[in-house]
Design a protein around this motif. Structure first.
Motif, PDB file in Angstrom:
ATOM      1  N   ARG A  73       0.833  -1.192   0.000  1.00  0.00           N
ATOM      2  CA  ARG A  73       0.000   0.000   0.000  1.00  0.00           C
ATOM      3  C   ARG A  73       0.876   1.253   0.000  1.00  0.00           C
ATOM      4  NH1 ARG A  73      -5.308  -1.753   1.476  1.00  0.00           N
ATOM      5  NH2 ARG A  73      -5.479  -3.651   0.225  1.00  0.00           N
ATOM      6  N   ILE A  74       0.343   2.325  -0.577  1.00  0.00           N
ATOM      7  CA  ILE A  74       1.066   3.596  -0.642  1.00  0.00           C
ATOM      8  C   ILE A  74       0.856   4.346   0.668  1.00  0.00           C
ATOM      9  CG2 ILE A  74       1.261   5.784  -1.864  1.00  0.00           C
ATOM     10  CD1 ILE A  74       2.188   3.368  -3.473  1.00  0.00           C
ATOM     11  N   GLY A 103       0.477  -0.169  -7.954  1.00  0.00           N
ATOM     12  CA  GLY A 103      -0.077  -0.669  -9.210  1.00  0.00           C
ATOM     13  C   GLY A 103      -1.362   0.029  -9.614  1.00  0.00           C
ATOM     14  N   ASP A 104      -2.015   0.704  -8.673  1.00  0.00           N
ATOM     15  CA  ASP A 104      -3.193   1.488  -9.016  1.00  0.00           C
ATOM     16  C   ASP A 104      -2.797   2.711  -9.833  1.00  0.00           C
ATOM     17  OD1 ASP A 104      -4.882  -0.200  -7.685  1.00  0.00           O
ATOM     18  OD2 ASP A 104      -5.062   1.044  -5.890  1.00  0.00           O
ATOM     19  N   PHE A 105      -3.736   3.229 -10.606  1.00  0.00           N
ATOM     20  CA  PHE A 105      -3.556   4.526 -11.245  1.00  0.00           C
ATOM     21  C   PHE A 105      -4.035   5.589 -10.255  1.00  0.00           C
ATOM     22  CE2 PHE A 105      -4.146   2.744 -15.818  1.00  0.00           C
ATOM     23  CZ  PHE A 105      -2.874   2.193 -15.733  1.00  0.00           C
ATOM     24  N   ARG A 125      -8.838   1.618 -10.899  1.00  0.00           N
ATOM     25  CA  ARG A 125      -8.468   0.210 -11.066  1.00  0.00           C
ATOM     26  C   ARG A 125      -9.029  -0.269 -12.403  1.00  0.00           C
ATOM     27  NH1 ARG A 125      -9.695   0.855  -5.558  1.00  0.00           N
ATOM     28  NH2 ARG A 125      -7.926   0.343  -4.210  1.00  0.00           N
ATOM     29  N   PRO A 126      -8.192  -0.246 -13.439  1.00  0.00           N
ATOM     30  CA  PRO A 126      -8.686  -0.564 -14.786  1.00  0.00           C
ATOM     31  C   PRO A 126      -9.288  -1.961 -14.901  1.00  0.00           C
ATOM     32  CG  PRO A 126      -6.499   0.425 -14.869  1.00  0.00           C
ATOM     33  CD  PRO A 126      -6.769   0.115 -13.438  1.00  0.00           C
ATOM     34  N   GLU A 127      -8.733  -2.925 -14.143  1.00  0.00           N
ATOM     35  CA  GLU A 127      -9.202  -4.297 -14.313  1.00  0.00           C
ATOM     36  C   GLU A 127     -10.651  -4.493 -13.889  1.00  0.00           C
ATOM     37  OE1 GLU A 127      -7.368  -3.971 -10.222  1.00  0.00           O
ATOM     38  OE2 GLU A 127      -6.959  -3.268 -12.257  1.00  0.00           O
ATOM     39  N   VAL A 141     -12.800   8.335  -5.198  1.00  0.00           N
ATOM     40  CA  VAL A 141     -11.990   9.324  -4.479  1.00  0.00           C
ATOM     41  C   VAL A 141     -11.324   8.657  -3.286  1.00  0.00           C
ATOM     42  CG1 VAL A 141     -12.037  11.455  -3.146  1.00  0.00           C
ATOM     43  CG2 VAL A 141     -13.422  11.251  -5.221  1.00  0.00           C
ATOM     44  N   SER A 142     -10.010   8.784  -3.206  1.00  0.00           N
ATOM     45  CA  SER A 142      -9.255   8.264  -2.066  1.00  0.00           C
ATOM     46  C   SER A 142      -9.133   9.315  -0.966  1.00  0.00           C
ATOM     47  CB  SER A 142      -7.861   7.823  -2.517  1.00  0.00           C
ATOM     48  OG  SER A 142      -7.038   7.531  -1.408  1.00  0.00           O
TER      49      SER A 142
END
Length: 389
Positions: free
Chosen positions: A255-256, A299-301, A331-333, A339-340
């Motif tokens: 996690r970031i 890995g998230d945008f 999350r493209p997948e 919103v975070s």
């Protein structure tokens, strides 16, 4: 310097270009190979200091039991200092210097989060390698106010400790201190103060986990505990989507960190304020309370958008520029975007602006849509209780 958990701690910060090399005779994984490791001078020093604890966090024993008995610790047991030797370390000074010979505020915000995390780990650790370690995450940051400019030519230190704990929450207070020779009063040396709130999760179940108790010793520590207790009660009364906060399965595994997000949000906010002001350089004043509602995975945008939400021009000597930065996680997948975090920064203009820019004036901001007007009114309403305190 060795980190001794039973005595006052000072962690020196040294300049770095790359991650420190590892001792070939050591079996410990080099810090440069740890997942998500970001190599700033402070995070490098802090992660070195807590490396033994974090090795267990990153690779906990299989089927280890949870901590069976809570300990009672004092604020002094978690108190930690990081020291920036700006006066003699040229490379470190250049790494933190902004174009106006002050400390890069975005980097400092990230350092504050890193130090708060180290302090939190030390308080929550039971020093038992056979138990399951807790997962700790930044839940919120209280309002951060810059009290005076921070020079990059003078030594700097950040001092922090745990000041309050709830059942699964921990509040850490941090003071950024820079003393001038003529300043004898310690209180005048505090350039910035910040309070971080962390939450603990069970590393196996992901549910809220109890943390070690806190026993304030001095009158000052007792006062800070009572203040933090009052803030905790106030937070519970606010209309925050608690479900989002509680159900976010956030941890240090992939996690970031919140400090990384604050760093990037600040730099975007500063650029936005600079473009808006035009002829003069903005100066940072404060960042409002931040709730970290949703996790950002490696890995998230991550998409950050910013705008000048509104200005306050009543005081011509200190016009206020209020900037909003919204962090979206994509999350493209699974074709989702949410919103975070939402950050609110406040800037003014440097004092020399009036003397060098004859007739300069900050522009007013007028909402173009009903939605923009609603956002502005909501922010103004949110600021009213704070200004009346």
């Amino acid at each position: 310097m060795e980190l001794n958990c039973s005595s006052p701690k000072t962690i020196p910060v040294v300049s770095t270009f790359t991650a420190n090399g590892s001792d070939s005779s050591s079996t410990r994984k080099p810090i440069s190979l740890w997942p998500g490791m970001y190599h700033s001078p402070v995070t490098n020093a802090l992660w070195e200091a807590r490396s033994k604890i974090f090795e267990r966090l990153l690779d906990p024993p299989k089927d280890a039991p949870p901590q069976s008995e809570l300990l009672t610790k004092t604020p002094s047991q978690s108190r930690t200092t990081i020291f920036y030797n700006f006066s003699s370390d040229y490379i470190l000074r250049e790494q933190y210097r902004d174009p106006w010979n002050e400390v890069r505020m975005g980097m400092l915000l990230e350092d504050l989060d890193a130090l708060a995390g180290t302090i939190c780990v030390k308080h929550c650790s039971d020093d038992d390698s056979t138990t399951r370690p807790l997962l700790l995450v930044t839940a919120a940051v209280d309002k951060i106010v810059l009290k005076k400019p921070i020079s990059v030519d003078i030594d700097l230190k950040i001092v922090g400790s745990v000041i309050w704990v709830g059942r699964s929450s921990i509040e850490i207070q941090l003071d950024v201190i820079q003393s001038l020779k003529e300043e004898s009063d310690v209180s005048h040396s505090v350039a910035l103060a910040a309070n971080f709130i962390f939450v603990a999760r069970d590393s196996k179940t992901g549910k809220a986990a109890a943390v070690n108790r806190l026993s304030p010793e001095t009158e000052r520590e007792k006062f800070l505990f009572e203040e933090a207790e009052a803030r905790s009660k106030l937070r519970k009364k606010k209309k925050v989507d608690r479900r989002k906060l509680e159900n976010g399965e956030r941890n240090i595994h992939g996690r970031i960190f919140g400090g990384f997000l604050m760093h990037r949000a600040f730099e975007l906010a500063f650029s936005t304020a600079y473009v808006f002001a035009g002829l003069v350089v903005p100066c940072f004043l404060e960042v409002d309370h931040v709730d970290f509602l949703r996790p950002v995975d490696v890995g998230d945008f991550l998409r950050l958008t910013s705008c000048v939400l509104y200005t306050k021009l009543e005081n011509p000597d200190q016009p206020l520029i209020n900037v909003e930065v919204v962090a979206h996680v994509t999350r493209p997948e699974i074709r989702s975007s949410e919103v975070s975090n939402t950050f609110y920064f406040r800037f003014s203009v440097r004092p020399e602006a009036k003397a060098t820019k004859n007739g300069f004036k900050i522009r007013n901001v007028v909402p173009a849509t009903e939605e923009e007007a609603r956002r502005i009114l909501e922010r103004m309403d949110a600021e009213m209780p704070q200004q009346n305190q």
